[in-house]
Design a protein around this motif. Structure first.
Motif, short mmCIF file in Angstrom:
data_model
loop_
_atom_site.label_atom_id
_atom_site.label_comp_id
_atom_site.label_asym_id
_atom_site.label_seq_id
_atom_site.Cartn_x
_atom_site.Cartn_y
_atom_site.Cartn_z
N HIS A 72 0.80 -1.22 0.00
CA HIS A 72 0.00 0.00 0.00
C HIS A 72 0.84 1.27 0.00
N LYS B 127 0.87 -0.85 -5.26
CA LYS B 127 -0.45 -0.30 -5.56
C LYS B 127 -0.91 -0.69 -6.97
N LEU C 94 -2.09 -4.26 -6.53
CA LEU C 94 -3.36 -4.28 -5.79
C LEU C 94 -4.51 -3.82 -6.67
N ALA C 95 -4.28 -2.78 -7.45
CA ALA C 95 -5.33 -2.27 -8.33
C ALA C 95 -5.74 -3.30 -9.37
N ARG D 156 -8.44 -7.12 -3.04
CA ARG D 156 -8.23 -5.74 -2.60
C ARG D 156 -8.90 -5.50 -1.26
N LEU E 254 -6.96 3.10 -5.53
CA LEU E 254 -6.82 1.90 -6.37
C LEU E 254 -7.79 1.95 -7.55
N ARG F 287 -6.75 1.81 -11.51
CA ARG F 287 -7.35 0.90 -12.50
C ARG F 287 -7.80 1.67 -13.74
N SER G 159 0.35 3.52 -11.44
CA SER G 159 0.27 4.06 -10.08
C SER G 159 1.40 5.04 -9.82
#
Length: 245
Positions: free
Chosen positions: A132, A138, A141-142, A149, A175, A179, A184
């Motif tokens: 994070h 990130k 995660l996105a 998530r 996030l 996307r 990021s």
């Protein structure tokens, strides 16, 4: 414990705490110092670890060989294609370029190409980085499933700098933006002195690796970030075409 089991524990210890000396490693692993030293020597003999540069006493770090083997269970990417792309990005922006893979709830740097600047980011290979608070984390995660998530943000998120996003709703909102944008941005969220831009690399099983450009915060501008992001998207799309066909 078998000799192989001990060697694996020592290798994992080096990866988690590098650069690390034999005494500290023995204390952390609760293994006799002589046993740890023997395992270190054996791992060094097969080029899985090596002495850290610039240390007065021997402190160990993992090598790209160990990290490349570890990464084989993850994204199926042809090393030569990714490396060529990394060098091209470094030559274009003259900042560090990192290849990272996800390992549980952290990312790990498995390869890097360094800037020629005298002052540059220093991130040793194998170092675990919080998802994070990093551009690569990130980005991955996105690209993860909504359930993944949600599971990540539904935990105590550690605050590293005053820019780290630790509010779940704020992180999920960011996030969502990643996307939509595709890449990021990290503006000193893990270490205040380091910022970067990253994009996830598409693979058959879903993105598990990312490319990032990392630079000292004082040297990276908003204009550069606006240029780096779209360029990274072009590069990871090329890698996907090379590797996924």
């Amino acid at each position: 414990m078998s000799a192989i089991g001990t060697a694996i524990r020592v290798l994992e210890g080096v990866a988690a705490h590098q650069p690390v000396g034999v005494g500290e490693l023995a204390r952390r692993l609760k293994i006799p110092k002589s046993t740890v030293q023997r395992a270190l020597n054996e791992l060094a003999d097969v080029s899985w670890i090596e002495p850290a540069a610039g240390s007065a006493t021997t402190r160990w770090v993992v090598t790209t060989r160990a990290l490349a083997v570890a990464a084989q269970g993850g994204p199926q990417l042809r090393t030569e294609n990714v490396r060529r792309a990394m060098v091209a990005l470094r030559d274009e922006f003259n900042e560090n370029v990192h290849l990272t893979v996800r390992h549980g709830d952290v990312i790990v740097i498995v390869d890097k190409v360094e800037s020629t600047h005298g002052v540059r980011v220093y991130d040793p290979l194998g170092i675990p980085v919080p998802m994070h608070a990093s551009s690569s984390g990130k980005a991955l995660l996105a690209a993860a499933t909504p359930e993944d998530r949600a599971a990540y943000v539904d935990r105590a998120l550690e605050q590293f700098t005053d820019r780290t996003l630790v509010d779940p709703d704020a992180l999920l909102e960011e996030l969502d933006g990643i996307r939509e944008r595709g890449y990021s941005i990290n503006t000193g969220e893990w270490r205040a002195s380091v910022s970067g831009v990253a994009a996830a690399i598409p693979t058959r099983g879903g993105p598990e690796a990312a490319l990032a450009i990392a630079a000292p915060t004082e040297r990276i501008t908003a204009e550069q970030i606006a240029s780096m992001g779209p360029r990274l998207l072009e590069v990871v799309a090329d890698i996907a075409r090379w590797d996924l066909g």
